[in-house]
Design a protein around this motif. Structure first.
Motif, PDB file in Angstrom:
ATOM      1  N   PRO A 107       7.919  -5.861  65.119  1.00  0.00           N
ATOM      2  CA  PRO A 107       7.271  -7.033  65.735  1.00  0.00           C
ATOM      3  C   PRO A 107       7.108  -8.199  64.761  1.00  0.00           C
ATOM      4  CG  PRO A 107       5.638  -5.423  65.102  1.00  0.00           C
ATOM      5  CD  PRO A 107       6.957  -4.811  64.766  1.00  0.00           C
ATOM      6  N   GLN A 108       6.652  -9.306  65.288  1.00  0.00           N
ATOM      7  CA  GLN A 108       6.342 -10.460  64.428  1.00  0.00           C
ATOM      8  C   GLN A 108       5.163 -10.123  63.536  1.00  0.00           C
ATOM      9  OE1 GLN A 108       8.095 -13.286  64.296  1.00  0.00           O
ATOM     10  NE2 GLN A 108       9.495 -12.496  65.849  1.00  0.00           N
ATOM     11  N   LEU A 109       4.206  -9.369  64.098  1.00  0.00           N
ATOM     12  CA  LEU A 109       3.001  -9.016  63.332  1.00  0.00           C
ATOM     13  C   LEU A 109       2.675  -7.540  63.560  1.00  0.00           C
ATOM     14  CD1 LEU A 109       0.378  -9.734  61.748  1.00  0.00           C
ATOM     15  CD2 LEU A 109      -0.632 -10.380  63.926  1.00  0.00           C
ATOM     16  N   TYR A 110       2.498  -6.801  62.457  1.00  0.00           N
ATOM     17  CA  TYR A 110       2.109  -5.388  62.539  1.00  0.00           C
ATOM     18  C   TYR A 110       0.804  -5.233  61.783  1.00  0.00           C
ATOM     19  CZ  TYR A 110       2.445  -0.291  62.497  1.00  0.00           C
ATOM     20  OH  TYR A 110       2.200   1.046  62.690  1.00  0.00           O
ATOM     21  N   LEU A 111      -0.229  -4.782  62.482  1.00  0.00           N
ATOM     22  CA  LEU A 111      -1.528  -4.584  61.842  1.00  0.00           C
ATOM     23  C   LEU A 111      -1.791  -3.082  61.753  1.00  0.00           C
ATOM     24  CD1 LEU A 111      -4.740  -6.617  62.663  1.00  0.00           C
ATOM     25  CD2 LEU A 111      -4.820  -4.279  61.848  1.00  0.00           C
ATOM     26  N   ALA A 112      -1.883  -2.576  60.511  1.00  0.00           N
ATOM     27  CA  ALA A 112      -2.113  -1.141  60.298  1.00  0.00           C
ATOM     28  C   ALA A 112      -3.544  -0.937  59.841  1.00  0.00           C
ATOM     29  CB  ALA A 112      -1.146  -0.616  59.237  1.00  0.00           C
ATOM     30  N   ALA A 113      -4.308  -0.171  60.611  1.00  0.00           N
ATOM     31  CA  ALA A 113      -5.710   0.059  60.252  1.00  0.00           C
ATOM     32  C   ALA A 113      -5.942   1.541  60.020  1.00  0.00           C
ATOM     33  CB  ALA A 113      -6.628  -0.448  61.368  1.00  0.00           C
ATOM     34  N   GLU A 127       8.938  -3.695  72.335  1.00  0.00           N
ATOM     35  CA  GLU A 127       9.234  -5.095  72.642  1.00  0.00           C
ATOM     36  C   GLU A 127       8.118  -6.042  72.237  1.00  0.00           C
ATOM     37  OE1 GLU A 127      10.209  -5.465  76.760  1.00  0.00           O
ATOM     38  OE2 GLU A 127      11.571  -3.760  76.663  1.00  0.00           O
ATOM     39  N   ALA A 128       6.953  -5.494  71.902  1.00  0.00           N
ATOM     40  CA  ALA A 128       5.774  -6.337  71.674  1.00  0.00           C
ATOM     41  C   ALA A 128       5.958  -7.250  70.459  1.00  0.00           C
ATOM     42  CB  ALA A 128       4.557  -5.445  71.457  1.00  0.00           C
ATOM     43  N   ASP A 129       5.445  -8.466  70.558  1.00  0.00           N
ATOM     44  CA  ASP A 129       5.460  -9.396  69.415  1.00  0.00           C
ATOM     45  C   ASP A 129       4.454  -8.952  68.367  1.00  0.00           C
ATOM     46  OD1 ASP A 129       7.367 -11.051  70.404  1.00  0.00           O
ATOM     47  OD2 ASP A 129       5.953 -12.336  71.475  1.00  0.00           O
ATOM     48  N   ILE A 130       3.382  -8.303  68.839  1.00  0.00           N
ATOM     49  CA  ILE A 130       2.335  -7.849  67.922  1.00  0.00           C
ATOM     50  C   ILE A 130       2.032  -6.379  68.220  1.00  0.00           C
ATOM     51  CG2 ILE A 130      -0.039  -8.242  67.096  1.00  0.00           C
ATOM     52  CD1 ILE A 130       0.122 -11.085  68.195  1.00  0.00           C
ATOM     53  N   VAL A 131       1.913  -5.581  67.159  1.00  0.00           N
ATOM     54  CA  VAL A 131       1.517  -4.178  67.313  1.00  0.00           C
ATOM     55  C   VAL A 131       0.305  -3.931  66.412  1.00  0.00           C
ATOM     56  CG1 VAL A 131       2.194  -1.763  66.945  1.00  0.00           C
ATOM     57  CG2 VAL A 131       3.869  -3.395  67.842  1.00  0.00           C
ATOM     58  N   VAL A 132      -0.729  -3.318  67.000  1.00  0.00           N
ATOM     59  CA  VAL A 132      -1.917  -2.944  66.229  1.00  0.00           C
ATOM     60  C   VAL A 132      -1.966  -1.422  66.221  1.00  0.00           C
ATOM     61  CG1 VAL A 132      -4.420  -3.132  66.034  1.00  0.00           C
ATOM     62  CG2 VAL A 132      -3.109  -5.040  66.996  1.00  0.00           C
ATOM     63  N   SER A 133      -1.901  -0.828  65.030  1.00  0.00           N
ATOM     64  CA  SER A 133      -1.836   0.636  64.937  1.00  0.00           C
ATOM     65  C   SER A 133      -3.032   1.215  64.205  1.00  0.00           C
ATOM     66  CB  SER A 133      -0.567   1.062  64.182  1.00  0.00           C
ATOM     67  OG  SER A 133       0.571   0.843  64.950  1.00  0.00           O
ATOM     68  N   THR A 167       5.606  -9.765  59.647  1.00  0.00           N
ATOM     69  CA  THR A 167       4.399  -9.888  58.824  1.00  0.00           C
ATOM     70  C   THR A 167       3.583  -8.605  58.994  1.00  0.00           C
ATOM     71  OG1 THR A 167       4.382 -12.278  59.150  1.00  0.00           O
ATOM     72  CG2 THR A 167       2.323 -11.284  58.400  1.00  0.00           C
ATOM     73  N   ILE A 168       3.175  -8.042  57.847  1.00  0.00           N
ATOM     74  CA  ILE A 168       2.418  -6.786  57.902  1.00  0.00           C
ATOM     75  C   ILE A 168       1.024  -7.026  57.324  1.00  0.00           C
ATOM     76  CG2 ILE A 168       2.300  -4.402  57.037  1.00  0.00           C
ATOM     77  CD1 ILE A 168       5.443  -4.523  56.969  1.00  0.00           C
ATOM     78  N   VAL A 169       0.021  -6.630  58.097  1.00  0.00           N
ATOM     79  CA  VAL A 169      -1.368  -6.756  57.658  1.00  0.00           C
ATOM     80  C   VAL A 169      -1.954  -5.344  57.611  1.00  0.00           C
ATOM     81  CG1 VAL A 169      -3.644  -7.697  58.215  1.00  0.00           C
ATOM     82  CG2 VAL A 169      -1.595  -9.033  58.722  1.00  0.00           C
ATOM     83  N   ALA A 170      -2.621  -5.001  56.512  1.00  0.00           N
ATOM     84  CA  ALA A 170      -3.206  -3.664  56.393  1.00  0.00           C
ATOM     85  C   ALA A 170      -4.704  -3.766  56.166  1.00  0.00           C
ATOM     86  CB  ALA A 170      -2.557  -2.912  55.237  1.00  0.00           C
ATOM     87  N   VAL A 171      -5.423  -2.888  56.844  1.00  0.00           N
ATOM     88  CA  VAL A 171      -6.865  -2.751  56.612  1.00  0.00           C
ATOM     89  C   VAL A 171      -7.078  -1.306  56.172  1.00  0.00           C
ATOM     90  CG1 VAL A 171      -9.176  -2.892  57.618  1.00  0.00           C
ATOM     91  CG2 VAL A 171      -7.370  -4.427  58.442  1.00  0.00           C
ATOM     92  N   ASN A 172      -7.557  -1.137  54.941  1.00  0.00           N
ATOM     93  CA  ASN A 172      -7.743   0.218  54.419  1.00  0.00           C
ATOM     94  C   ASN A 172      -8.871   0.187  53.396  1.00  0.00           C
ATOM     95  OD1 ASN A 172      -7.311   2.761  52.945  1.00  0.00           O
ATOM     96  ND2 ASN A 172      -5.417   2.847  54.142  1.00  0.00           N
ATOM     97  N   GLU A 189       1.431  -1.890  49.261  1.00  0.00           N
ATOM     98  CA  GLU A 189       2.676  -2.285  48.572  1.00  0.00           C
ATOM     99  C   GLU A 189       3.605  -3.022  49.534  1.00  0.00           C
ATOM    100  OE1 GLU A 189       4.303   1.435  47.268  1.00  0.00           O
ATOM    101  OE2 GLU A 189       2.498   1.879  46.108  1.00  0.00           O
ATOM    102  N   LEU A 190       3.454  -2.709  50.796  1.00  0.00           N
ATOM    103  CA  LEU A 190       4.354  -3.253  51.822  1.00  0.00           C
ATOM    104  C   LEU A 190       3.729  -4.449  52.548  1.00  0.00           C
ATOM    105  CD1 LEU A 190       7.080  -2.241  53.122  1.00  0.00           C
ATOM    106  CD2 LEU A 190       5.693  -1.010  54.772  1.00  0.00           C
ATOM    107  N   ALA A 191       2.400  -4.524  52.495  1.00  0.00           N
ATOM    108  CA  ALA A 191       1.677  -5.506  53.322  1.00  0.00           C
ATOM    109  C   ALA A 191       1.817  -6.933  52.780  1.00  0.00           C
ATOM    110  CB  ALA A 191       0.202  -5.125  53.392  1.00  0.00           C
ATOM    111  N   ASP A 192       1.929  -7.877  53.714  1.00  0.00           N
ATOM    112  CA  ASP A 192       1.902  -9.291  53.325  1.00  0.00           C
ATOM    113  C   ASP A 192       0.462  -9.721  53.084  1.00  0.00           C
ATOM    114  OD1 ASP A 192       4.803 -10.150  53.850  1.00  0.00           O
ATOM    115  OD2 ASP A 192       4.271  -9.071  55.670  1.00  0.00           O
TER     116      ASP A 192
END
Ligand SMILES: Cc1cc2nc3c(=O)[nH]c(=O)nc-3n(C[C@H](O)[C@H](O)[C@H](O)COP(=O)(O)OP(=O)(O)OC[C@H]3O[C@@H](n4cnc5c(N)ncnc54)[C@H](O)[C@@H]3O)c2cc1C
Length: 320
Positions: free
Chosen positions: A257-263, A199-205, A280-285, A294-297
């Motif tokens: 979610p509205q924002l997914y941050l993948a680290a 249900e979260a608007d933002i997920v940080v993984s 919106t997808i944000v990636a830190v790698n 390829e998927l990240a905004d």
């Protein structure tokens, strides 16, 4: 105006956010009527009315607690058979999808699952689905019977549209097949102060790049700064760094979610399957060729142990 049935997802009368999203979407299609199963309908009615439910059908029978999804199937089938709605919307969680499939079968109707958007069309509701790691966007509509649609959480922001609902109690007949399996006990899962993953608007993984259970504090710190839920890749949960209940992906939880941050997550197809519909997808790698980009905004090529603390610092600086 056409009636749209919405199955209410609630915990002891407290309506969950995905239901408010469904009511918001239902208003695009017609006049929403909520179907509430179980006791404590009184406390839910106000919230349901606030988001535009003109009617609340209440089914308060012991079977609702004692049985699995079948009471919801019996209730929706009998109410829909009597009132003839234009569509039935359910949350895209395991129970919602099973209920939707069984209802569609009994009503001889078409079923669409995992919609990420629903709008009114000339021939009934038109849905959007995301497929094959977000490489395809599918537009669909049901061509037979009452459209039965399960919608992913966060498909729409809940928008209030207050009305005073008419409450109608329903005596549902539960067929013998409904009692084929009984629930013996329920115990709530332990959870902290963070929002539910689905249900979260933002997920940080965090993934394998987090490199240890103790390092997940870095992920949690970002999550708490943003009021987010914490997710993890299968590599991270298989390593025992974070509980399995937080796994995002094909064999974990699907989030939108509205924002997914993948680290520190590479972006394997099985992980994407659980987060590709995030707005919106944000990636830190640290690997600039990681498939997640390829998927990240938005992407940051860098070491998560340097990037994430700076992110927290910047958010706190802007807030203060
Ligand atoms: C049937 C099946 C089902 C599966 N189901 C799922 C599922 O539900 N969910 C899921 O996630 N996986 C699932 N998997 C596993 C999946 O295939 C991948 O193995 C897994 O997603 C990889 O996790 P990861 O990205 O954390 O690890 P890796 O692929 O090892 O990636 C780690 C990434 O971290 C980066 N990195 C390392 N150190 C740092 C650092 N300090 N800073 C920044 N970046 C860093 C690396 O560059 C790399 O890209 C499934 C597999 C199968 C076969």
């Amino acid at each position: 105006m056409a009636e749209i049935l919405v199955l209410v997802d609630h915990a002891e009368g407290v309506v969950r956010k995905p239901t408010l999203e469904l009511l918001t979407l239902a208003r695009r299609l017609g006049e929403p009527s909520a179907v509430f199963l179980g006791p404590n309908a009184d406390s839910a009615t106000e919230a349901l009315g606030r988001y535009g439910a003109h009617k609340v059908y209440v089914v308060d029978a012991p079977e609702v607690d004692e049985l699995l999804v079948t009471p919801a199937v019996d209730a929706l089938t009998q109410i829909a058979g009597s009132t003839g709605p234009a569509a039935i919307l359910l949350p895209s969680n395991p129970d919602g999808k099973e209920t939707g499939a069984r209802v569609a079968l009994r009503l001889e109707s078409g079923l669409i699952t995992d919609a990420v958007d629903v709008v009114a069309g000339e021939d009934g509701p038109v849905t959007e689905q995301s497929a094959f790691a977000a490489t395809y966007q599918v537009t669909a509509h049901v061509t037979r019977g009452i459209a039965v649609i399960t919608v992913k959480p966060n498909a729409a922001a809940p928008e209030p549209a207050p009305v005073t609902p008419e409450v109608e109690k329903w005596d549902v007949t539960f067929g013998p097949a409904s009692a084929a399996a009984k629930v013996l006990s329920r115990s709530p899962r332990e959870r902290g102060d963070r929002p539910e993953l689905t249900e979260a608007d933002i997920v940080v993984s965090g993934g394998r790049g987090v490199n240890g259970a103790e390092n997940f504090a870095v992920i949690e710190r970002v999550a708490d700064t943003l009021g987010a839920a914490v997710g993890a890749s299968r590599a991270a949960v298989d390593a025992g760094w974070y509980p399995h209940s937080h796994q995002v992906g094909q064999t974990g939880t699907q989030v939108s979610p509205q924002l997914y941050l993948a680290a520190g997550i590479s972006g394997a197809i099985q992980h994407r399957a659980g987060m590709q519909t995030s707005k919106t997808i944000v990636a830190v790698n640290k690997d600039q060729d990681a498939p997640i980009f390829e998927l990240a905004d938005y992407g940051v090529v860098g070491d998560l142990f340097q990037v994430l603390p700076q992110l927290v610092e910047e958010i706190e600086r802007r807030r203060s």
